[in-house]
Scaffold this motif. Structure first.
Motif, short mmCIF file in Angstrom:
data_model
loop_
_atom_site.label_atom_id
_atom_site.label_comp_id
_atom_site.label_asym_id
_atom_site.label_seq_id
_atom_site.Cartn_x
_atom_site.Cartn_y
_atom_site.Cartn_z
N GLU A 47 45.10 38.33 53.55
CA GLU A 47 44.70 38.45 54.96
C GLU A 47 45.85 38.23 55.93
OE1 GLU A 47 40.27 37.40 56.00
OE2 GLU A 47 41.26 35.71 55.04
N TYR A 48 46.97 37.72 55.40
CA TYR A 48 48.05 37.34 56.32
C TYR A 48 49.19 38.36 56.34
CZ TYR A 48 45.67 32.91 56.78
OH TYR A 48 44.74 31.96 57.05
N GLY A 49 48.89 39.56 56.69
CA GLY A 49 49.96 40.54 56.86
C GLY A 49 50.60 40.95 55.55
N THR A 50 49.81 41.57 54.67
CA THR A 50 50.34 41.98 53.37
C THR A 50 50.94 43.38 53.47
OG1 THR A 50 48.68 40.68 52.25
CG2 THR A 50 49.74 42.41 50.96
N PRO A 51 52.21 43.55 53.13
CA PRO A 51 52.79 44.90 53.18
C PRO A 51 52.29 45.71 51.99
CG PRO A 51 54.37 43.37 52.23
CD PRO A 51 53.17 42.55 52.62
N PRO A 52 52.25 47.03 52.11
CA PRO A 52 51.98 47.84 50.92
C PRO A 52 53.08 47.55 49.90
CG PRO A 52 52.10 49.20 52.90
CD PRO A 52 52.52 47.84 53.29
N HIS A 53 52.74 47.46 48.65
CA HIS A 53 53.77 47.12 47.66
C HIS A 53 53.40 47.62 46.28
CE1 HIS A 53 50.86 43.79 47.65
NE2 HIS A 53 51.26 43.51 46.42
N GLY A 54 54.39 47.62 45.39
CA GLY A 54 54.16 48.06 44.02
C GLY A 54 55.30 47.58 43.16
N GLY A 55 55.15 47.71 41.87
CA GLY A 55 56.20 47.21 40.98
C GLY A 55 55.99 47.65 39.56
N ILE A 56 56.70 46.97 38.69
CA ILE A 56 56.67 47.34 37.28
C ILE A 56 57.21 46.18 36.45
CG2 ILE A 56 59.01 48.34 37.22
CD1 ILE A 56 57.76 50.61 35.47
N ILE A 95 51.12 50.76 41.91
CA ILE A 95 51.05 50.46 43.33
C ILE A 95 49.83 49.56 43.46
CG2 ILE A 95 50.71 51.45 45.63
CD1 ILE A 95 53.46 52.08 44.23
N ARG A 96 49.97 48.50 44.27
CA ARG A 96 48.91 47.49 44.29
C ARG A 96 47.97 47.70 45.47
NH1 ARG A 96 51.39 46.31 39.49
NH2 ARG A 96 53.48 45.51 39.87
N ILE A 97 46.86 47.03 45.34
CA ILE A 97 45.93 46.97 46.45
C ILE A 97 46.53 46.00 47.47
CG2 ILE A 97 43.64 46.16 47.12
CD1 ILE A 97 42.94 46.78 44.06
N HIS A 98 46.60 46.38 48.73
CA HIS A 98 47.16 45.42 49.69
C HIS A 98 46.17 45.05 50.78
CE1 HIS A 98 48.17 49.29 51.58
NE2 HIS A 98 48.15 48.63 52.73
N ARG A 99 44.92 45.50 50.59
CA ARG A 99 43.90 45.14 51.59
C ARG A 99 42.81 44.31 50.94
NH1 ARG A 99 42.48 50.66 53.77
NH2 ARG A 99 40.43 49.74 53.51
N LYS A 100 42.43 43.26 51.64
CA LYS A 100 41.44 42.34 51.08
C LYS A 100 40.11 43.04 50.77
CE LYS A 100 38.90 38.13 51.97
NZ LYS A 100 38.69 36.97 52.82
N ASP A 101 39.64 43.89 51.71
CA ASP A 101 38.33 44.51 51.47
C ASP A 101 38.37 45.39 50.22
OD1 ASP A 101 40.11 46.13 52.89
OD2 ASP A 101 38.52 47.34 53.77
N VAL A 102 39.47 46.12 50.03
CA VAL A 102 39.58 46.97 48.84
C VAL A 102 39.63 46.09 47.58
CG1 VAL A 102 40.92 48.76 47.68
CG2 VAL A 102 40.80 48.73 50.18
N GLN A 103 40.42 45.03 47.66
CA GLN A 103 40.54 44.14 46.50
C GLN A 103 39.17 43.58 46.12
OE1 GLN A 103 43.73 43.15 44.57
NE2 GLN A 103 41.85 43.10 43.37
#
Ligand code: ASP
Length: 597
Positions: free
Chosen positions: A532-541, A498-506
């Motif tokens: 910064e432009y509306g990143t949805p929570p996301h994840g992958g493999i 699962i990825r980071i989807h917030r700029k401050d966390v990244q």
């Protein structure tokens, strides 16, 4: 039409075994019926390309060949055309055990004519197609991402491509489409996949190539569970395409448990794991045996090995890396003399029966490793991990060596042999032969013994567990990552998170990984902007297609399922690459080569 596999001259009858992609048919050139064709037949050599017109007829009962699918028939030729001749090939595609791999790779076009290779690539095609169809059905879109891109940190060295138009600047070939697929999520494609080429400049091994293919996917609004469900479905489809069933859901295990139970984060479940045998020893026993009482004491067994002579045992010792904080005991007779109770108890705890080879692995106080002892409730310390891994590696090597005796790998070989996806037969049960397992809750950081510091264990877009975020800087060892691996039969098939989807966390993660703000800007500024432009929570493999095909083809190396692979020395011996280029080419690219003589 096809290639002449073999020619047998019986005087007035010449037999040709004609081979094409589908197999072999026997052609008969009868001097009485086609004297001209028969005369040509006398000149024909192996690998000539010919066309035959004729009638299919039943063979006489006494010459039926039950071993050949076409063994009941033959073609009585009425016309023979020689379409091309062939130089004498360095080996024949009809041989099946060609020793020299370099010769095979140099004459790859001859090698690929072999039925086994034809089968491997048909299998590869069918598996890839099944995965594409399955993901498409699950709502994924295949979208291509660039090859000429910018460095993506997957932990390997980049391949660089110099720019002619921008002197002194370079593209990097993608180590994976990681950043692009995340940007596709920001772009509103909520389910992306790609059979993606990845390039990593690493030292090669049997299960590693410089370029390889991943089944790469990413989804928005996904939890770990969602990703597992998707992957399990396409894996089952891939196996079905190879004529093997793969039951889902796959079991899962935390990273710590996997280390504890198998001494590895890519466990092979086909053999018994490690067992904690600390309770078999008193403190005095441990002291007498010079075993570190603070570290794990484990045992594992390799079934059915039988009694080994001292010499045989000694031959195994190079498989164990001594002086790395761990030691082993494999001489049970000696142990039983000095510590009879312990010896009995260890075998009992390990569940050993007659004929099982049991080995104890424990901490070596004389050669402590310089690693962290930091412990968090329920978690392993780095020094514990090093003992478990020493045991795990030994187990893996011995399992390979004694494969004939324990027979566990033979089960897999048999299933691969029995599977026949093209006969219309029922799929073979793969549940004992292929043992997938999800590894979850990896630590976010690994302690690098050589560098003496905590290093990121995954690419820097991996999200930490929400509740561990507070410890990022103060207690890096305690932070768990929201990532997962899929392993099967001792192979890592791939990983995701699962990825980071917030700029401050990244930004915070970059910082905790020792990437300064300026460096982060320079390397990933575009990505931080995109976040910064509306990143949805996301994840992958991403799972390795080559490895999956290798398993299902029962192949010993990736080179058997990649049409034009590199050798272990990173050379393509057929096209002879890499090579030097002309001075003009270098000049155009603004490059000067400075070789030390
Ligand atoms: N990009 C990762 C890799 O190549 C996989 C992923 O995180 O999806 O290993």
């Amino acid at each position: 039409m096809g290639w002449v596999n073999r020619r047998r001259d019986h005087g007035s009858l010449i037999f040709l075994d004609l081979r094409d992609r589908t197999g072999i048919s026997q052609i008969v050139l009868d001097k009485d019926l086609i004297p001209e064709g028969h005369a040509k037949g006398e000149q024909i050599r192996p690998e000539y390309v010919v066309a035959v017109v004729g009638k299919v007829r039943l063979r006489a009962a006494d010459v039926i060949n039950p071993k050949m699918p076409t063994g009941e028939v033959e073609i009585a030729a009425s016309k023979l055309l020689v379409l091309n001749d062939s130089a004498l090939a360095p080996f024949s595609p009809s041989e099946d055990a060609i020793q020299n791999e370099e010769v095979r790779l140099k004459y790859r076009y001859v090698d690929l004519r072999r039925p086994e290779m034809q089968r491997n690539f048909r299998l590869r095609h069918d598996i890839a197609l099944a995965i594409r169809e399955n993901l498409s059905k699950q709502g994924f879109l295949e979208i291509e991402t660039p090859m000429l891109a910018k460095s993506t940190p997957e932990g390997a060295r980049d391949f660089l491509v110099p720019s002619r138009v921008h002197p002194g600047e370079f593209y990097a070939l993608p180590q994976s489409p990681q950043i692009f697929k995340q940007i596709l999520m920001i772009s509103g494609f909520d389910k992306y996949f790609q059979l993606a080429r990845c390039f990593r400049d690493e030292d090669l091994r049997a299960d590693r190539q410089l370029e390889f293919t991943q089944i790469d996917l990413e989804m928005s609004f996904a939890h770990q569970e969602t990703v597992f469900g998707v992957a399990e479905q396409f894996m089952a489809a891939a196996f079905a395409a190879a004529g093997v069933t793969l039951p889902a859901p796959f079991p899962r295990i935390t990273y710590d448990e996997s280390i504890r139970q198998y001494g590895s984060d890519k466990p092979d479940l086909r053999l018994p794991g490690l067992v904690d045998v600390r309770s078999a020893f008193t403190d005095e026993n441990l002291a007498a045996l010079k075993i570190d009482p603070a570290l794990p004491v484990v045992a594992f067994r390799i079934p059915n090995v039988g009694e080994l002579s001292r010499k045989e045992r000694e031959d195994n010792h190079p498989f164990f890396e001594l002086k790395k904080g761990a030691k082993f005991i494999d001489d049970f007779k000696r142990l039983a003399k000095g510590f009879p109770d312990s010896a009995v108890k260890v075998r009992e705890l390990a569940g050993a029966v007659e004929g099982d080879f049991v080995i104890i692995v424990a901490g070596d106080p004389d050669h402590p490793v310089k690693a962290s002892d930091t412990k968090f409730p329920g978690r392993l310390s780095e020094r514990e991990i090093s003992v478990y891994t020493a045991a795990g590696n030994f187990r893996t090597e011995l399992a390979k060596k004694y494969a004939d005796r324990h027979g566990a790998f033979g089960v897999t070989e048999q299933v691969v042999k029995d599977a026949d996806p093209w006969s219309g037969a029922k799929a073979v049960d793969g549940s004992a032969a292929f043992r997938p397992i999800w590894i979850i809750d990896f630590p976010m950081f690994e302690y690098d013994l050589a560098l003496g510091k905590w290093m990121p264990a995954h690419h820097p877009f991996t999200a930490p567990h929400e509740e561990d975020m507070a410890n990022l800087v103060t207690d890096p060892a305690s932070v768990r990552a929201n990532c997962y691996d899929l392993a099967m039969n001792g192979l890592e098939l791939g990983s995701g998170s699962i990825r980071i989807h917030r700029k401050d966390v990244q930004q915070q993660i970059f910082k905790s990984l020792g990437i300064s703000d300026e460096e982060a800007r320079a390397r990933f500024g575009f990505f931080l902007d995109a976040l910064e432009y509306g990143t949805p929570p996301h994840g992958g493999i991403a799972l390795g297609l080559d490895r999956i095909v290798m398993l299902l083809a029962g192949a010993p190396s990736l080179r058997e399922v990649i049409a034009f692979p590199k050798t272990a020395k990173a050379i393509d011996v057929m096209v002879d690459a890499p090579t030097t280029v002309t001075d003009e080419q270098l000049k155009e690219l603004h490059i000067r080569v400075a070789l030390k003589s």
